[in-house]
Scaffold this active site. Structure first.
Site, mmCIF file in Angstrom:
data_model
loop_
_atom_site.group_PDB
_atom_site.id
_atom_site.type_symbol
_atom_site.label_atom_id
_atom_site.label_comp_id
_atom_site.label_asym_id
_atom_site.label_seq_id
_atom_site.Cartn_x
_atom_site.Cartn_y
_atom_site.Cartn_z
ATOM 1 N N ASP A 171 0.855 -1.187 0.000
ATOM 2 C CA ASP A 171 0.000 0.000 0.000
ATOM 3 C C ASP A 171 0.886 1.229 0.000
ATOM 4 O OD1 ASP A 171 -3.280 0.173 0.759
ATOM 5 O OD2 ASP A 171 -2.137 2.051 0.858
ATOM 6 N N ARG A 189 -18.413 -9.659 1.743
ATOM 7 C CA ARG A 189 -19.157 -8.616 2.466
ATOM 8 C C ARG A 189 -18.348 -8.207 3.680
ATOM 9 N NH1 ARG A 189 -23.786 -12.359 4.277
ATOM 10 N NH2 ARG A 189 -21.917 -13.646 4.325
ATOM 11 N N GLY A 220 -35.394 -1.240 5.490
ATOM 12 C CA GLY A 220 -34.572 -0.380 6.336
ATOM 13 C C GLY A 220 -34.485 1.026 5.782
ATOM 14 N N CYS A 256 -19.919 -0.089 -1.612
ATOM 15 C CA CYS A 256 -20.079 -0.710 -2.936
ATOM 16 C C CYS A 256 -21.380 -0.345 -3.659
ATOM 17 C CB CYS A 256 -19.971 -2.223 -2.814
ATOM 18 S SG CYS A 256 -18.308 -2.763 -2.380
HETATM 19 P P1 NAD Z 1 -9.995 0.757 0.301
HETATM 20 O O1 NAD Z 1 -10.125 2.185 0.052
HETATM 21 O O2 NAD Z 1 -10.286 0.206 1.666
HETATM 22 O O3 NAD Z 1 -8.525 0.259 -0.066
HETATM 23 C C1 NAD Z 1 -7.830 0.659 -1.192
HETATM 24 C C2 NAD Z 1 -6.366 0.774 -0.809
HETATM 25 O O4 NAD Z 1 -5.577 0.927 -1.980
HETATM 26 C C3 NAD Z 1 -6.051 1.980 0.066
HETATM 27 O O5 NAD Z 1 -5.416 1.549 1.246
HETATM 28 C C4 NAD Z 1 -5.092 2.832 -0.797
HETATM 29 O O6 NAD Z 1 -4.115 3.501 -0.043
HETATM 30 C C5 NAD Z 1 -4.487 1.776 -1.676
HETATM 31 N N1 NAD Z 1 -3.908 2.229 -2.947
HETATM 32 C C6 NAD Z 1 -4.446 3.068 -3.862
HETATM 33 N N2 NAD Z 1 -3.603 3.216 -4.905
HETATM 34 C C7 NAD Z 1 -2.512 2.434 -4.638
HETATM 35 C C8 NAD Z 1 -1.319 2.151 -5.352
HETATM 36 N N3 NAD Z 1 -1.070 2.674 -6.556
HETATM 37 N N4 NAD Z 1 -0.421 1.337 -4.786
HETATM 38 C C9 NAD Z 1 -0.659 0.799 -3.570
HETATM 39 N N5 NAD Z 1 -1.773 1.015 -2.861
HETATM 40 C C10 NAD Z 1 -2.703 1.827 -3.400
HETATM 41 O O7 NAD Z 1 -10.943 0.041 -0.783
HETATM 42 P P2 NAD Z 1 -11.689 -1.367 -0.657
HETATM 43 O O8 NAD Z 1 -12.950 -1.213 0.089
HETATM 44 O O9 NAD Z 1 -10.716 -2.413 -0.258
HETATM 45 O O10 NAD Z 1 -12.097 -1.589 -2.193
HETATM 46 C C11 NAD Z 1 -11.141 -1.926 -3.165
HETATM 47 C C12 NAD Z 1 -11.875 -2.391 -4.410
HETATM 48 O O11 NAD Z 1 -12.605 -3.585 -4.114
HETATM 49 C C13 NAD Z 1 -12.905 -1.394 -4.935
HETATM 50 O O12 NAD Z 1 -12.922 -1.434 -6.327
HETATM 51 C C14 NAD Z 1 -14.211 -1.924 -4.381
HETATM 52 O O13 NAD Z 1 -15.308 -1.562 -5.160
HETATM 53 C C15 NAD Z 1 -13.985 -3.412 -4.438
HETATM 54 N N6 NAD Z 1 -14.776 -4.179 -3.483
HETATM 55 C C16 NAD Z 1 -14.923 -3.736 -2.200
HETATM 56 C C17 NAD Z 1 -15.644 -4.501 -1.291
HETATM 57 C C18 NAD Z 1 -15.845 -4.019 0.125
HETATM 58 O O14 NAD Z 1 -16.687 -4.594 0.830
HETATM 59 N N7 NAD Z 1 -15.125 -3.013 0.597
HETATM 60 C C19 NAD Z 1 -16.214 -5.714 -1.686
HETATM 61 C C20 NAD Z 1 -16.017 -6.152 -2.992
HETATM 62 C C21 NAD Z 1 -15.293 -5.377 -3.891
#
Ligand code: NAD
Length: 435
Positions: A30, A154, A256, A263
């Site tokens: 990260d 989830r 709700g 998402c």
């Molecule tokens: P998040 O914001 O929690 O995490 C993303 C991370 O990526 C951050 O820590 C950021 O610092 C890092 N980052 C960004 N650019 C970077 C780079 N170039 N190099 C290294 N690190 C970098 O996001 P998330 O909730 O984990 O979601 C990530 C993806 O997964 C999204 O596309 C989201 O739609 C998808 N998704 C999320 C969930 C969920 O429940 N949160 C579920 C399914 C899919």
């Protein structure tokens, strides 16, 4: 196998820890140095049940590493996952792919030998094609296969969802990539998890179609809940009565305050955008987005009606639960972000408690007094609103709550209590879709 996970957020950290638990060697990367430092020191930057132990066990076993530097991990990786954020782009609702493309540029400069580059981030149809173009431009000599592998976990149940998913979706036409993906998910073959191999574009669309469908299902039952209120029917019985039909299914039929979270809001918007751009608008989803937005706003009015006073000046409203759902600290697009400011704008003094979300909520909600527990929230309140159904709110000492409150008005936006019980206890009780 060696895995590099670019992006160590809710998805990257859980996926990385689970792949390590499957026996692979994983480096989670990260660019947020604070996050990586915390992980290296044994801390966990997010709240997700079970994640602390899973991470600790795999770090101890020498299979899970954290770094701000992608170079070594990517060079040695069989698969590099892109798990960075894809928030809504301001103005047009399209998924903002800046982070995805920046990650792809960086990886392109680093890969060595055949490497599978996997988008785990939720990305619109065609993003894989763009990533492929980035590789061709930056590293024409690189031997890579760009694969789509959307994530369906989830928050709050993320580890279980990753390790025992309903299905895994893999989008690629490349045989070598298919083998690498099979090997990565090998432990899931043992419990006969269906793995859907398809084209990259189809795989990208599957993720959006799934989220849009679920958002629509929630919105459907929410509209039926409003109708129930108007005709004196009970939405929970309706949900049961229709959900027992296998063609419908009982999940995602809880009425709700409207869907929120990291998402559904952004993914429904992005799908609307993609569909319009493709000349094939998805009217059902456009309506779902509109109905849900209006609903979140209408919830504050529901509270006002329950208090039976248009003027909230001088009133104290207690709020239980701020995160978009229980068992997470994630505040992104939570219904509380619409409801709480609307109550404050009408002059109410708002005091709130959330078991895990207050750290984040403090940055997002102004004019709120944060309290240490539900009883402190109830103290002196003219109404108590349950916005998130944390388990601890299901087992409140209601007699104590009633004594602490200025008036026994309870607005239960998650239907966690029974109307008859609450009335018997002397509360003026309002819930969703129940007479
Ligand atoms: P998040 O914001 O929690 O995490 C993303 C991370 O990526 C951050 O820590 C950021 O610092 C890092 N980052 C960004 N650019 C970077 C780079 N170039 N190099 C290294 N690190 C970098 O996001 P998330 O909730 O984990 O979601 C990530 C993806 O997964 C999204 O596309 C989201 O739609 C998808 N998704 C999320 C969930 C969920 O429940 N949160 C579920 C399914 C899919």
């Amino acid at each position: 196998m060696h895995v590099a996970m670019i992006g160590t957020g809710y998805v990257g950290l859980v996926s990385g820890a689970c792949f390590a638990d499957f026996g692979h060697t994983v480096t989670c990367i990260d660019k947020d140095a604070g996050k990586i430092e915390r992980l290296q020191g044994g801390g966990i930057p997010i709240y997700e049940p079970g994640l602390d132990k899973l991470v600790a066990d795999n770090v101890k076993a020498g299979r899970l590493f954290f770094s701000t530097e992608a170079a070594d991990a990517v060079k040695n990786a069989d698969a590099v996952f892109i798990a960075v954020g894809t928030p809504s782009r301001r103005g047009d609702g399209h998924a903002d792919l800046t982070y995805v493309y920046a990650a792809a540029e960086e990886i392109a400069g680093l890969v060595d030998g055949f490497t599978v580059v996997v988008t785990k981030s939720t990305v619109p149809v065609g993003t894989g094609d763009e990533i492929e173009k980035i590789f061709k431009r930056v590293r024409p000599d690189a031997d890579v296969a760009v694969v789509s592998n959307p994530e369906f976990l989830r928050e709050g149940a993320a580890i279980e969802d990753f390790k025992r998913p309903d299905r895994v979706v893999v989008g690629t036409d490349d045989d070598r990539a298919r083998e690498v993906m099979r090997e990565l998910y090998r432990p899931l073959y043992l419990n006969e998890t269906p793995i859907v191999f398809t084209s990259r574009r189809t795989s990208e669309l599957i993720k959006y179609a799934a989220n849009a469908f679920l958002a629509m299902k929630i919105t459907f039952i929410n509209e039926i809940a409003d109708l129930c209120e108007a005709v004196e029917a009970d939405v929970q019985h309706v949900a049961k009565g229709i959900g027992l039909d296998n063609r419908i299914g009982g999940k995602f039929l809880h009425a709700g305050p409207g869907y929120g979270g990291s998402c559904f809001p952004k993914d429904t918007l992005a799908l609307v955008r993609t569909a319009r751009d493709a000349g094939a608008p998805v009217d059902l989803i456009e309506t779902t987005v509109k109905v849900n937005d209006e609903r979140k706003k209408a919830m504050a009015e529901k509270v006002v009606r329950a208090i039976e006073s248009d003027d909230l000046a001088g009133k104290t409203i207690g709020v239980l639960g701020l995160t978009f759902k229980p068992n997470t600290d994630d505040m992104r697009d939570a219904p509380s972000l619409d409801i709480v400011p609307a109550l404050a704008a009408r002059g109410a003094k708002v005091q709130a408690f959330d078991p895990e979300g207050m750290g984040e909520a403090r940055h997002m909600l102004k004019d709120v007094e944060f309290k240490e527990d539900p009883y402190a929230v109830a103290e002196g309140a003219d109404a108590l609103v349950i916005i998130t159904e944390w388990d601890q709110f299901r087992a409140l000492d209601l007699d104590r709550i009633k004594l602490l409150m200025n008036a026994p008005v309870l607005i239960d936006l998650r239907n966690i209590y029974k109307p008859d019980d609450m009335r018997a206890r002397g509360f003026r009780y309002t819930s969703v879709g129940r007479a």
